[in-house]
Scaffold this motif. Sequence first.
Motif, PDB file in Angstrom:
ATOM      1  N   PHE A 271      -4.751   4.568 -12.764  1.00  0.00           N
ATOM      2  CA  PHE A 271      -3.497   4.359 -12.041  1.00  0.00           C
ATOM      3  C   PHE A 271      -3.745   4.176 -10.543  1.00  0.00           C
ATOM      4  CE2 PHE A 271      -0.833   5.648 -15.672  1.00  0.00           C
ATOM      5  CZ  PHE A 271       0.270   4.826 -15.460  1.00  0.00           C
ATOM      6  N   VAL A 272      -4.628   4.986  -9.967  1.00  0.00           N
ATOM      7  CA  VAL A 272      -4.810   4.899  -8.510  1.00  0.00           C
ATOM      8  C   VAL A 272      -5.659   3.698  -8.100  1.00  0.00           C
ATOM      9  CG1 VAL A 272      -4.449   7.355  -8.091  1.00  0.00           C
ATOM     10  CG2 VAL A 272      -6.756   6.540  -8.545  1.00  0.00           C
ATOM     11  N   VAL A 273      -6.630   3.264  -8.931  1.00  0.00           N
ATOM     12  CA  VAL A 273      -7.506   2.158  -8.505  1.00  0.00           C
ATOM     13  C   VAL A 273      -6.976   0.792  -8.925  1.00  0.00           C
ATOM     14  CG1 VAL A 273      -9.552   3.637  -8.564  1.00  0.00           C
ATOM     15  CG2 VAL A 273      -9.044   2.191 -10.542  1.00  0.00           C
ATOM     16  N   CYS A 274      -6.129   0.724  -9.962  1.00  0.00           N
ATOM     17  CA  CYS A 274      -5.639  -0.576 -10.439  1.00  0.00           C
ATOM     18  C   CYS A 274      -4.358  -1.013  -9.732  1.00  0.00           C
ATOM     19  CB  CYS A 274      -5.413  -0.539 -11.947  1.00  0.00           C
ATOM     20  SG  CYS A 274      -6.937  -0.417 -12.911  1.00  0.00           S
ATOM     21  N   PHE A 275      -3.444  -0.077  -9.492  1.00  0.00           N
ATOM     22  CA  PHE A 275      -2.164  -0.469  -8.904  1.00  0.00           C
ATOM     23  C   PHE A 275      -2.304  -0.959  -7.466  1.00  0.00           C
ATOM     24  CE2 PHE A 275       0.178   1.320 -12.422  1.00  0.00           C
ATOM     25  CZ  PHE A 275       1.345   0.578 -12.410  1.00  0.00           C
ATOM     26  N   ILE A 276      -3.261  -0.415  -6.740  1.00  0.00           N
ATOM     27  CA  ILE A 276      -3.384  -0.801  -5.329  1.00  0.00           C
ATOM     28  C   ILE A 276      -3.763  -2.270  -5.181  1.00  0.00           C
ATOM     29  CG2 ILE A 276      -5.824  -0.153  -5.093  1.00  0.00           C
ATOM     30  CD1 ILE A 276      -5.040   1.017  -2.333  1.00  0.00           C
TER      31      ILE A 276
ATOM     32  N   ALA B 140       4.192  -5.056   0.622  1.00  0.00           N
ATOM     33  CA  ALA B 140       2.725  -5.075   0.573  1.00  0.00           C
ATOM     34  C   ALA B 140       2.086  -3.976   1.427  1.00  0.00           C
ATOM     35  CB  ALA B 140       2.200  -6.452   0.969  1.00  0.00           C
ATOM     36  N   PRO B 141       2.367  -3.905   2.748  1.00  0.00           N
ATOM     37  CA  PRO B 141       1.711  -2.850   3.540  1.00  0.00           C
ATOM     38  C   PRO B 141       2.122  -1.441   3.132  1.00  0.00           C
ATOM     39  CG  PRO B 141       3.351  -4.023   4.858  1.00  0.00           C
ATOM     40  CD  PRO B 141       3.180  -4.792   3.594  1.00  0.00           C
ATOM     41  N   CYS B 142       3.419  -1.264   2.812  1.00  0.00           N
ATOM     42  CA  CYS B 142       3.869   0.073   2.414  1.00  0.00           C
ATOM     43  C   CYS B 142       3.195   0.512   1.114  1.00  0.00           C
ATOM     44  CB  CYS B 142       5.383   0.093   2.251  1.00  0.00           C
ATOM     45  SG  CYS B 142       6.293  -0.084   3.796  1.00  0.00           S
ATOM     46  N   GLY B 143       3.180  -0.377   0.127  1.00  0.00           N
ATOM     47  CA  GLY B 143       2.550  -0.043  -1.146  1.00  0.00           C
ATOM     48  C   GLY B 143       1.065   0.195  -1.012  1.00  0.00           C
TER      49      GLY B 143
ATOM     50  N   ALA C  88      -3.377   3.869  -1.027  1.00  0.00           N
ATOM     51  CA  ALA C  88      -4.695   4.176  -0.459  1.00  0.00           C
ATOM     52  C   ALA C  88      -4.789   5.656  -0.082  1.00  0.00           C
ATOM     53  CB  ALA C  88      -4.965   3.294   0.759  1.00  0.00           C
ATOM     54  N   MET C  89      -3.718   6.194   0.486  1.00  0.00           N
ATOM     55  CA  MET C  89      -3.697   7.618   0.842  1.00  0.00           C
ATOM     56  C   MET C  89      -3.769   8.492  -0.411  1.00  0.00           C
ATOM     57  SD  MET C  89      -0.789   7.459   3.857  1.00  0.00           S
ATOM     58  CE  MET C  89      -0.669   9.235   3.993  1.00  0.00           C
TER      59      MET C  89
ATOM     60  N   TYR D 240     -15.506   7.665   2.031  1.00  0.00           N
ATOM     61  CA  TYR D 240     -16.003   6.482   1.335  1.00  0.00           C
ATOM     62  C   TYR D 240     -14.835   5.678   0.753  1.00  0.00           C
ATOM     63  CZ  TYR D 240     -20.712   8.548   1.471  1.00  0.00           C
ATOM     64  OH  TYR D 240     -21.909   9.080   1.875  1.00  0.00           O
ATOM     65  N   VAL D 241     -13.857   6.381   0.230  1.00  0.00           N
ATOM     66  CA  VAL D 241     -12.670   5.714  -0.339  1.00  0.00           C
ATOM     67  C   VAL D 241     -11.911   4.969   0.750  1.00  0.00           C
ATOM     68  CG1 VAL D 241     -10.497   6.065  -1.579  1.00  0.00           C
ATOM     69  CG2 VAL D 241     -12.494   7.468  -2.148  1.00  0.00           C
ATOM     70  N   VAL D 242     -11.722   5.613   1.904  1.00  0.00           N
ATOM     71  CA  VAL D 242     -10.986   4.989   3.011  1.00  0.00           C
ATOM     72  C   VAL D 242     -11.699   3.727   3.497  1.00  0.00           C
ATOM     73  CG1 VAL D 242     -10.229   5.287   5.402  1.00  0.00           C
ATOM     74  CG2 VAL D 242      -9.882   7.133   3.748  1.00  0.00           C
TER      75      VAL D 242
END
Length: 675
Positions: A174-179, A395-398, A403-404, A421-423
Motif C-alpha cells: 500500500f505505501v510503495v505502490c500508491f505513491i 499530485a503534490p498533496c498525495g 512519502a511521509m 534512505y526512504v526520504v
Amino acid sequence: MMQISALEVIMDAEAKSVDHQNKEEIEIQKEGGGADEIQKRLQPWKKQITVRGIITSIFIGSIYTIILMKLNLTTGINPNLNVSAALLAFVTVRMWTKMVQKIGLVSVPFTQQENTMIQTCAVACYSIAMGGGFGSYLLALDKKTYEQTGVGTEGNPPGSYKEPGIGWMTSYLFVVCFIGLFVLIPLRKILIVDYKLTFPTGTATAVLINGFHNMGDKMAEKQIRSFTKLFSLSFLWGFFQWFYSGQGDCGFSQFPTFGLKAQRQTFYFDFSLTYVGTGMICPHIVNLSMLLGSVISWGIMSPLIRNHKGDWYPANISEGSMKSLSGYTVFIPIALLLGDGLYGFIKITFITLSSIYVRFKEKKISSERSNKNRAIDDLKQDEVFIRESIPMWIAPCGYITLAMISAIVIPLIFPGLKWYYVVVAYILAPALAFCNAYGAGLTDINMAFNYGKVGLFVIAALVGKEHGVVAGLAGAGLIKSVISVSCFLMQDFKTGHLTFSSPRTMFLSQVIGTAIGCVIAPVSFFLFYKAFDIGNPNGEYKAPFAIIYRNMAVLGVEGFSALPRHCLQLCYGFFAFGIGINVVKDLSPERIGKWMPLPMAMAVPFLIGANVAIDMCIGSLVVFAWHRLNCKKAELMIPAVASGLICGEGLWTLPASILALAKVNPPICMTFLVS
C-alpha cells in the motif's frame, strides 16, 4: 540539481501551453467538432465508472493475479496481458448484457470508455502480482532462499531474513505502490498531448478496444466462442492432469518427450497449455531467445561445469549450494541481466535526453500545434483529454503525504532501511519516473526493474553487512514500485486518450485497481506459498528470480568474494555478451537485428530449465503456422485463443491449491523409467 532544473523547465512548458489549448478548442469548433458535440456523444466521466465495470474488473484482476502469480513463481516470465484483459473485459460484459436482456431487464450500453475503464482497473490490480516482488525481492527475504544462498556468510549473516506475512506485505504494498500514482500527474499533458509519445502497448490496447466496438457482432461472437472453447478445454486439461501428478516427479509434466537422457537435462514438453498460450502472446524472438538460452545453459554449460566437480567446486557439497553448481547457474544469468540492463539503461537515457533536447531546441511542440493538417479525431482526443483535467493540487498533496507515511511505516517493517534512505529515494523518484515514462513512451521498454536493481546494490552497500541484504531488497522494491506504477499510469492515459476516455476515469480506475491488487495479491501469494513447495530448485515452483535478487544483494555487500572458482571469468564473458549482442542488434540492418537474441530472455532458462522454453516455442509455432494459413483471421483470433489457454489452466491452479491445503493428494503417480 540538473534533474530538478529539467523538471522545472517541463512544468514551465506545461503552464505556457494553456494558449495552445485555447487555440486548439477554436480549431475544433471551426471544424464542427467542438466540446458540445463531443459532450453529447460521450458519457460524463462519472458515468464511465460503473458498478458493472468494477465487478468485472475485480473478476478479471483476480483471475490474472492467480495466473501471473503462478508464472512468477514458476518461470519469472510475465507476458503482456493488457490486450488479453481488454478482450476478456469485452467478452465478460457482452455475456453479462445478453444474460440481463434474456431475463427481460434493460442493460446500459457497453461503450469503449467502460471497456477502457475495466481494462485499466484490472491491469492495475494484477500488475501488483506481476511487479510486487512476490517472485523476486520479497520472496528473496524468506528463510528458504536465505538458506539456499549460504547461511552465515559475510554478506548473508545469521538472521538476515524475514518470513512472508500477509499483514506486513499488504502494508508494504500500500505505501510503495500508491505513491507512484501521484508522481507524473502534472506532466500527463506534456507526455501524451504535447510530446505525442506513442506508448506502443497503450496504443495497441486502444486500437483493439476501438476495434472490438466497431467490428460488428459477428466477429465478436467468433472471439467469444473461441475464448470459451479454449478456456473450457484448458481448464479440463488441468483437471485431468491432476489425477496423474501424485507425489514427487509424476504426471504429464514429467513426460520424457525426447527421451530420459534429454529429460534429465530438462529438455521435454510438459504439456502446459498456460505456457503454450503465453508463447502465443510473446514475440517470436522472446521464445527463440529462451530456447537458445536453454541450449547454452543445460545443453553446454551445465555438463561442462559438472565435469570439473572436485576441481572448480568441492565434490562433497550439494549442487544446490552457491559454492557449487548453483553458483554458476545463478551468477551467470545475473551477469547477462546486468549487461543487458546496463546497455538498456544507457540507451534509453540517451534517447530520452536527446529527444527532450531536440524538442526544446527546435520548438517542436509549437510547430506541431500550428499544423493545420492534423486529423480532426486527433484534435477531439486532445480536447477531451485536456477538458476533464485532474486538479493540480492532488499530485503534490498525495505524493508528500504518502512519502511521509512511507518514511514512518517502512522502517517499522524493515528496521535496517532507515527513514532517511526512504526520504532520499522519494526525492529522486520523480526525475527517475519521468525519464522512465518518457523512454517507455518512445520504446515500450519499462526500465523500472533496472532502476530497482541499481537501488538494491547502492542501498545494500551503504547499509553494510548486518542489515544490507534485507535493506537492499526492500529498497529495490520501493524504488521499482514508484517508477513502475507511474509508467503504467501514463500508458493507461495513452489508452484513454485514444478511446476518448476521461483522465479522471483512468486515474480513479488505477486507484481502485491498485487498492484491490494490494489485497488480492498477498492472499493469492499465500495460497501458493502454503499449498506448494515454493522456492524448491528441483520442484515446479522454482521462483528463479528470488535467488537471483538475494544473490545480487549479497554481491552488493560482499563483492566478488561471493563467487565460486572461475565463476567471475565466466560472468565477465556473459556480461560482455549481454552488451555486445545489443550493440550488434542496434547497429545491424533491421532484417538482421530483429533476429538477434534477447539476453534477458536467455538468462531465464539457466534457473528454470528448458521445458518452459519448449512450451513457449510451440506457441510460437502455432502462431507462425496460423499466419501462414490465414493471416487476417489469425490477427483477430490469436488473442482470444491464447487468453483462453492461459486463463483455463491458470484458473485450475485455484482448486488445485485448495485441494493441496485440504491434504487431498492425486490418486495416481504416472512416472517413466528406463526399460
